[in-house]
Design a protein around this motif. Structure first.
Motif, PDB file in Angstrom:
ATOM      1  N   THR A   1     -13.725  -7.483  -6.893  1.00  0.00           N
ATOM      2  CA  THR A   1     -13.286  -6.275  -7.236  1.00  0.00           C
ATOM      3  C   THR A   1     -13.738  -5.888  -8.627  1.00  0.00           C
ATOM      4  OG1 THR A   1     -11.527  -6.552  -5.708  1.00  0.00           O
ATOM      5  CG2 THR A   1     -11.090  -4.984  -7.276  1.00  0.00           C
TER       6      THR A   1
ATOM      7  N   VAL B   1     -11.597   2.437  -0.646  1.00  0.00           N
ATOM      8  CA  VAL B   1     -11.577   0.926  -0.705  1.00  0.00           C
ATOM      9  C   VAL B   1     -11.753   0.407   0.676  1.00  0.00           C
ATOM     10  CG1 VAL B   1     -10.726  -1.104  -1.488  1.00  0.00           C
ATOM     11  CG2 VAL B   1     -10.571   1.023  -3.042  1.00  0.00           C
TER      12      VAL B   1
ATOM     13  N   CYS C   1      -7.503   2.954   1.163  1.00  0.00           N
ATOM     14  CA  CYS C   1      -7.834   1.571   1.448  1.00  0.00           C
ATOM     15  C   CYS C   1      -7.720   1.281   2.999  1.00  0.00           C
ATOM     16  CB  CYS C   1      -6.985   0.523   0.624  1.00  0.00           C
ATOM     17  SG  CYS C   1      -7.606  -1.131   0.726  1.00  0.00           S
TER      18      CYS C   1
ATOM     19  N   ILE D   1     -16.659   0.053  -1.858  1.00  0.00           N
ATOM     20  CA  ILE D   1     -15.839   1.347  -2.341  1.00  0.00           C
ATOM     21  C   ILE D   1     -16.925   2.498  -2.322  1.00  0.00           C
ATOM     22  CG2 ILE D   1     -14.945   2.430  -4.499  1.00  0.00           C
ATOM     23  CD1 ILE D   1     -14.003  -0.324  -5.337  1.00  0.00           C
TER      24      ILE D   1
END
Length: 119
Positions: free
Chosen positions: A40, A66, A96, A110
């Protein structure tokens, strides 16, 4: 038409495309770190670099998606995300989702839409 493209290392795609004051981006961990928090951090560093290349920044993010290879990693990813994104006035709309990222090493990808802040 004045379209700015930041080519990807992968054939047939761009990491970022800017047009008419808007930027469309994709970010991943180019180092393929072993765990989600490292991936990340690397992914967000990559995203920030691409935003800068097209005259934008994280404060201009409008929408972010995401993609996680395993949704049980979301809390660990969120810790890094919240530290990176900063104060509430930087917060984009964000979703997400769990997704097959195509290999056994990619844990996060992403996509984002941002406004350009430089002309």
């Amino acid at each position: 038409m004045n379209i700015k493209r930041i080519p990807s290392n992968a054939p047939g795609r761009s990491d970022a495309v800017a047009f008419n004051g808007m930027t469309f981006l994709v970010a991943y961990d180019p180092d393929a770190a072993e765990e989600i928090q490292a991936q990340t951090r690397n992914c967000l560093r990559f995203l920030e670099t691409k935003l800068s290349e097209v005259g934008s920044g994280k404060q201009a993010l409008l929408q972010v998606t995401v993609f996680l290879s395993d949704m049980t990693m979301k809390p660990a990813m969120d810790e890094v995300w919240c530290d990176w994104i900063g104060p509430e006035n930087n917060w984009p709309q964000r979703a997400c989702v769990g997704a097959d990222l195509g290999d056994d090493v990619s844990l996060i990808e992403i996509t984002a839409i941002a406004a350009q802040i430089e002309t």
